[in-house]
Design a protein around this motif. Sequence first.
Motif, mmCIF file in Angstrom:
data_model
loop_
_atom_site.group_PDB
_atom_site.id
_atom_site.type_symbol
_atom_site.label_atom_id
_atom_site.label_comp_id
_atom_site.label_asym_id
_atom_site.label_seq_id
_atom_site.Cartn_x
_atom_site.Cartn_y
_atom_site.Cartn_z
ATOM 1 N N LYS A 1 0.839 -1.200 0.000
ATOM 2 C CA LYS A 1 0.000 0.000 0.000
ATOM 3 C C LYS A 1 0.867 1.240 0.000
ATOM 4 O O LYS A 1 0.530 2.233 -0.612
ATOM 5 C CB LYS A 1 -0.880 0.022 1.252
ATOM 6 C CG LYS A 1 -2.011 -0.935 1.242
ATOM 7 C CD LYS A 1 -2.749 -1.013 2.576
ATOM 8 C CE LYS A 1 -3.145 0.295 3.152
ATOM 9 N NZ LYS A 1 -4.037 0.150 4.333
ATOM 10 N N HIS B 1 0.315 -0.431 19.211
ATOM 11 C CA HIS B 1 -0.545 -1.586 19.501
ATOM 12 C C HIS B 1 0.051 -2.527 20.540
ATOM 13 O O HIS B 1 -0.109 -3.742 20.448
ATOM 14 C CB HIS B 1 -0.879 -2.370 18.220
ATOM 15 C CG HIS B 1 -1.538 -1.560 17.169
ATOM 16 N ND1 HIS B 1 -2.851 -1.146 17.262
ATOM 17 C CD2 HIS B 1 -1.061 -1.050 16.007
ATOM 18 C CE1 HIS B 1 -3.156 -0.439 16.182
ATOM 19 N NE2 HIS B 1 -2.088 -0.355 15.419
ATOM 20 N N SER C 1 -0.126 2.531 12.607
ATOM 21 C CA SER C 1 -0.752 1.636 11.639
ATOM 22 C C SER C 1 -1.978 1.008 12.270
ATOM 23 O O SER C 1 -2.119 0.985 13.488
ATOM 24 C CB SER C 1 0.238 0.543 11.212
ATOM 25 O OG SER C 1 0.626 -0.220 12.340
ATOM 26 N N SER C 2 -2.840 0.485 11.436
ATOM 27 C CA SER C 2 -4.010 -0.220 11.955
ATOM 28 C C SER C 2 -3.653 -1.696 12.102
ATOM 29 O O SER C 2 -2.668 -2.174 11.541
ATOM 30 C CB SER C 2 -5.199 -0.041 11.019
ATOM 31 O OG SER C 2 -5.121 -0.929 9.932
ATOM 32 N N ARG C 3 -4.490 -2.409 12.842
ATOM 33 C CA ARG C 3 -4.272 -3.857 12.986
ATOM 34 C C ARG C 3 -4.575 -4.586 11.681
ATOM 35 O O ARG C 3 -4.234 -5.756 11.534
ATOM 36 C CB ARG C 3 -5.118 -4.400 14.127
ATOM 37 C CG ARG C 3 -4.646 -3.907 15.479
ATOM 38 C CD ARG C 3 -5.394 -4.607 16.603
ATOM 39 N NE ARG C 3 -5.003 -4.080 17.893
ATOM 40 C CZ ARG C 3 -3.989 -4.547 18.616
ATOM 41 N NH1 ARG C 3 -3.243 -5.522 18.154
ATOM 42 N NH2 ARG C 3 -3.709 -4.020 19.794
ATOM 43 N N ASP C 4 -5.196 -3.915 10.721
ATOM 44 C CA ASP C 4 -5.478 -4.507 9.416
ATOM 45 C C ASP C 4 -4.330 -4.312 8.440
ATOM 46 O O ASP C 4 -4.475 -4.595 7.255
ATOM 47 C CB ASP C 4 -6.745 -3.884 8.816
ATOM 48 C CG ASP C 4 -7.982 -4.199 9.636
ATOM 49 O OD1 ASP C 4 -8.019 -5.270 10.282
ATOM 50 O OD2 ASP C 4 -8.907 -3.365 9.637
ATOM 51 N N GLU C 5 -3.218 -3.800 8.949
ATOM 52 C CA GLU C 5 -2.034 -3.587 8.110
ATOM 53 C C GLU C 5 -0.869 -4.382 8.665
ATOM 54 O O GLU C 5 -0.824 -4.702 9.848
ATOM 55 C CB GLU C 5 -1.675 -2.100 8.077
ATOM 56 C CG GLU C 5 -2.735 -1.246 7.421
ATOM 57 C CD GLU C 5 -2.444 0.235 7.536
ATOM 58 O OE1 GLU C 5 -2.733 0.954 6.568
ATOM 59 O OE2 GLU C 5 -1.948 0.678 8.594
ATOM 60 N N ASP C 6 0.061 -4.682 7.791
ATOM 61 C CA ASP C 6 1.277 -5.394 8.150
ATOM 62 C C ASP C 6 2.445 -4.487 7.781
ATOM 63 O O ASP C 6 2.557 -4.056 6.635
ATOM 64 C CB ASP C 6 1.343 -6.713 7.372
ATOM 65 C CG ASP C 6 2.492 -7.600 7.795
ATOM 66 O OD1 ASP C 6 3.034 -7.400 8.897
ATOM 67 O OD2 ASP C 6 2.832 -8.517 7.016
ATOM 68 N N ASP D 1 -1.607 -4.802 3.266
ATOM 69 C CA ASP D 1 -2.852 -5.229 3.890
ATOM 70 C C ASP D 1 -2.645 -6.615 4.493
ATOM 71 O O ASP D 1 -1.990 -7.469 3.888
ATOM 72 C CB ASP D 1 -3.995 -5.292 2.867
ATOM 73 C CG ASP D 1 -4.544 -3.917 2.538
ATOM 74 O OD1 ASP D 1 -4.644 -3.089 3.463
ATOM 75 O OD2 ASP D 1 -4.862 -3.687 1.361
ATOM 76 N N VAL D 2 -3.233 -6.863 5.657
ATOM 77 C CA VAL D 2 -3.091 -8.158 6.323
ATOM 78 C C VAL D 2 -3.746 -9.277 5.531
ATOM 79 O O VAL D 2 -3.282 -10.413 5.532
ATOM 80 C CB VAL D 2 -3.693 -8.099 7.757
ATOM 81 C CG1 VAL D 2 -3.833 -9.475 8.360
ATOM 82 C CG2 VAL D 2 -2.843 -7.226 8.637
ATOM 83 N N GLU D 3 -4.792 -8.992 4.800
ATOM 84 C CA GLU D 3 -5.532 -10.020 4.058
ATOM 85 C C GLU D 3 -4.691 -10.713 2.986
ATOM 86 O O GLU D 3 -5.016 -11.795 2.560
ATOM 87 C CB GLU D 3 -6.762 -9.421 3.364
ATOM 88 C CG GLU D 3 -7.838 -8.957 4.317
ATOM 89 C CD GLU D 3 -7.502 -7.589 4.917
ATOM 90 O OE1 GLU D 3 -7.988 -7.311 6.021
ATOM 91 O OE2 GLU D 3 -6.771 -6.821 4.297
#
Length: 190
Positions: free
Chosen positions: A7, A140, A156-161, A179-181
Amino acid sequence: MEQTKPKATIMDEATMDRAITRIAHEILERNEGADTIALVGIVRRGATIARKLADEIEAIEGTRPQVGLLDISFYRDDVTRRLAPVLHKTEIPFNVDGKDIILVDDVLYTGRTVRSALDALMDFGRPATIQLAVMVDRGHRELPIRADYVCKNVPSSRDEDVRVCLEPLDDHVAVEIWDVETEKKPGGAA
């Protein structure tokens, strides 16, 4: 649809090199030189960063600090959940007693990796101090752990790596957000 590129790239190789030089200066200032310090990198990427820090400290001070590598595989609190943890070699070819140890890792996230590393390191003796240096602090925290030296804070959000990519482990040098996905790529942190 699988993500094929990050990203965002938040640090390139030149930016990372400058940050490592800055951290080397901060370590030397805080410890009044390199005489009492030793670097211990958490395998794998932390070990690579520790060697880079040692190179910078030697260039600045004219003295190369000792460098060790620490595998924390069996100290992790999730070791029983892993079917076959990947083992690496721990190499600490010096006595840690009385030394100012700079523990080095790539990404500080929950604090669990650092907690495991502290447990593992204490099996080698009693350092005078243990200071933490990281390339990226992404927040976090789940444990009361903080870094003494940070190259870059990356909210960063928990949905990011947040991934630190380093040669020779990866095909390029950068800090990236994915993105974590997506499928786990080299340089990911836990």
